[in-house]
Design a protein around this motif. Structure first.
Motif, PDB file in Angstrom:
ATOM      1  N   MET A   1      88.812  63.009 -21.036  1.00 26.27           N
ATOM      2  CA  MET A   1      88.435  62.088 -19.995  1.00 26.27           C
ATOM      3  C   MET A   1      87.580  62.821 -18.968  1.00 26.27           C
ATOM      4  O   MET A   1      87.406  64.011 -19.018  1.00 26.27           O
ATOM      5  CB  MET A   1      89.677  61.519 -19.327  1.00 26.27           C
ATOM      6  N   GLU A   2      87.081  62.065 -18.034  1.00 20.80           N
ATOM      7  CA  GLU A   2      86.228  62.636 -17.014  1.00 20.80           C
ATOM      8  C   GLU A   2      87.061  63.440 -16.030  1.00 20.80           C
ATOM      9  O   GLU A   2      88.221  63.185 -15.808  1.00 20.80           O
ATOM     10  CB  GLU A   2      85.508  61.515 -16.270  1.00 20.80           C
ATOM     11  N   THR A   3      86.405  64.436 -15.426  1.00 25.84           N
ATOM     12  CA  THR A   3      87.110  65.244 -14.441  1.00 25.84           C
ATOM     13  C   THR A   3      87.191  64.514 -13.109  1.00 25.84           C
ATOM     14  O   THR A   3      88.121  64.718 -12.352  1.00 25.84           O
ATOM     15  CB  THR A   3      86.417  66.597 -14.255  1.00 25.84           C
ATOM     16  N   GLU A   4      86.226  63.677 -12.813  1.00 23.58           N
ATOM     17  CA  GLU A   4      86.275  62.927 -11.566  1.00 23.58           C
ATOM     18  C   GLU A   4      87.097  61.663 -11.752  1.00 23.58           C
ATOM     19  O   GLU A   4      87.238  61.151 -12.860  1.00 23.58           O
ATOM     20  CB  GLU A   4      84.870  62.577 -11.103  1.00 23.58           C
ATOM     21  N   ILE A   5      87.651  61.181 -10.666  1.00 24.47           N
ATOM     22  CA  ILE A   5      88.480  59.986 -10.726  1.00 24.47           C
ATOM     23  C   ILE A   5      87.565  58.771 -10.733  1.00 24.47           C
ATOM     24  O   ILE A   5      86.742  58.596  -9.854  1.00 24.47           O
ATOM     25  CB  ILE A   5      89.441  59.938  -9.526  1.00 24.47           C
ATOM     26  N   ASN A   6      87.702  57.930 -11.752  1.00 19.22           N
ATOM     27  CA  ASN A   6      86.881  56.733 -11.868  1.00 19.22           C
ATOM     28  C   ASN A   6      87.772  55.520 -11.688  1.00 19.22           C
ATOM     29  O   ASN A   6      88.519  55.151 -12.581  1.00 19.22           O
ATOM     30  CB  ASN A   6      86.188  56.706 -13.226  1.00 19.22           C
ATOM     31  N   HIS A   7      87.693  54.907 -10.522  1.00 18.47           N
ATOM     32  CA  HIS A   7      88.508  53.725 -10.235  1.00 18.47           C
ATOM     33  C   HIS A   7      87.680  52.447 -10.322  1.00 18.47           C
ATOM     34  O   HIS A   7      88.099  51.416  -9.826  1.00 18.47           O
ATOM     35  CB  HIS A   7      89.133  53.825  -8.840  1.00 18.47           C
ATOM     36  N   ARG A   8      86.508  52.507 -10.963  1.00 17.11           N
ATOM     37  CA  ARG A   8      85.665  51.328 -11.083  1.00 17.11           C
ATOM     38  C   ARG A   8      86.391  50.215 -11.828  1.00 17.11           C
ATOM     39  O   ARG A   8      86.233  49.042 -11.521  1.00 17.11           O
ATOM     40  CB  ARG A   8      84.371  51.695 -11.802  1.00 17.11           C
ATOM     41  N   TRP A   9      87.229  50.591 -12.775  1.00 12.88           N
ATOM     42  CA  TRP A   9      87.955  49.589 -13.552  1.00 12.88           C
ATOM     43  C   TRP A   9      88.956  48.834 -12.695  1.00 12.88           C
ATOM     44  O   TRP A   9      89.300  47.697 -13.007  1.00 12.88           O
ATOM     45  CB  TRP A   9      88.641  50.239 -14.754  1.00 12.88           C
ATOM     46  N   LEU A  10      89.397  49.428 -11.591  1.00 10.57           N
ATOM     47  CA  LEU A  10      90.342  48.749 -10.701  1.00 10.57           C
ATOM     48  C   LEU A  10      89.651  47.837  -9.697  1.00 10.57           C
ATOM     49  O   LEU A  10      90.312  47.253  -8.845  1.00 10.57           O
ATOM     50  CB  LEU A  10      91.202  49.777  -9.964  1.00 10.57           C
ATOM     51  N   MET A  11      88.335  47.708  -9.784  1.00  7.13           N
ATOM     52  CA  MET A  11      87.616  46.812  -8.891  1.00  7.13           C
ATOM     53  C   MET A  11      87.514  45.405  -9.485  1.00  7.13           C
ATOM     54  O   MET A  11      86.999  44.508  -8.847  1.00  7.13           O
ATOM     55  CB  MET A  11      86.203  47.354  -8.612  1.00  7.13           C
ATOM     56  N   GLN A  12      88.010  45.220 -10.691  1.00  5.27           N
ATOM     57  CA  GLN A  12      87.982  43.917 -11.349  1.00  5.27           C
ATOM     58  C   GLN A  12      89.294  43.184 -11.053  1.00  5.27           C
ATOM     59  O   GLN A  12      90.377  43.708 -11.327  1.00  5.27           O
ATOM     60  CB  GLN A  12      87.811  44.088 -12.860  1.00  5.27           C
ATOM     61  N   TYR A  13      89.182  41.969 -10.533  1.00  9.34           N
ATOM     62  CA  TYR A  13      90.359  41.214 -10.122  1.00  9.34           C
ATOM     63  C   TYR A  13      91.315  40.983 -11.287  1.00  9.34           C
ATOM     64  O   TYR A  13      92.532  41.144 -11.145  1.00  9.34           O
ATOM     65  CB  TYR A  13      89.940  39.878  -9.506  1.00  9.34           C
ATOM     66  N   GLN A  14      90.781  40.597 -12.445  1.00  8.68           N
ATOM     67  CA  GLN A  14      91.627  40.294 -13.602  1.00  8.68           C
ATOM     68  C   GLN A  14      92.423  41.530 -14.024  1.00  8.68           C
ATOM     69  O   GLN A  14      93.617  41.443 -14.329  1.00  8.68           O
ATOM     70  CB  GLN A  14      90.764  39.793 -14.774  1.00  8.68           C
ATOM     71  N   LEU A  41      96.868  56.885 -13.540  1.00 10.04           N
ATOM     72  CA  LEU A  41      97.430  55.541 -13.718  1.00 10.04           C
ATOM     73  C   LEU A  41      97.229  55.021 -15.132  1.00 10.04           C
ATOM     74  O   LEU A  41      98.153  54.494 -15.744  1.00 10.04           O
ATOM     75  CB  LEU A  41      96.830  54.574 -12.702  1.00 10.04           C
ATOM     76  N   ARG A  42      96.037  55.184 -15.676  1.00  7.99           N
ATOM     77  CA  ARG A  42      95.776  54.674 -17.027  1.00  7.99           C
ATOM     78  C   ARG A  42      96.652  55.365 -18.066  1.00  7.99           C
ATOM     79  O   ARG A  42      97.184  54.720 -18.972  1.00  7.99           O
ATOM     80  CB  ARG A  42      94.307  54.865 -17.398  1.00  7.99           C
TER      81      ARG A  42
END
Length: 121
Positions: A1-14, A41-42
């Motif tokens: 996985m990426e070393t940086e934290i990617n929370h873009r997926w948590l910006m989707q309401y669904q 979290l994932r």
């Protein structure tokens, strides 16, 4: 996985709605409080979805995976190094010997056999 934290997926309401439902079920079954800001979290959701007895949690995690595929595209599969044309066989999480999987039998070792903890000839 990426070393940086990617929370873009948590910006989707669904997705957030499904994750919150999973968090409630995890808290009820395992008494573990997951945070939306947790960088793992994932991975934790996948872990709990794999060990739960709750079909609801498994279904919700499957829906999260489908939403993530829509958002990020399909996952890239990583395979271990194995000879071409030969698939590593698994049985109950353990690798199966390639010779035995082709029907070949290993030479039988002579010695005492055990039956209910006692040697039998």
């Amino acid at each position: 996985m990426e070393t940086e934290i990617n929370h873009r997926w948590l910006m989707q309401y669904q997705i957030v709605n499904l994750v919150n439902q999973c968090r409630r079920l995890i808290r009820a079954e395992f008494d573990d409080r997951l945070s939306l800001t947790d960088p793992q979290l994932r991975q934790k959701l996948a872990h709990y979805a794999g060990i739960t007895r709750s079909h609801g949690l498994q279904r919700l995690y499957g829906e999260i995976q489908l939403e993530l595929i829509k958002l990020e595209g399909p996952d890239v599969l990583v395979h271990e190094e194995s000879p071409p044309g030969e698939v590593a066989r698994m049985y109950r999480g353990q690798p199966v010997d390639a010779a035995n999987s082709r029907g070949e039998t290993a030479p039988r070792q002579r010695g005492s056999r055990m039956y209910r903890g006692r040697p039998v000839s």
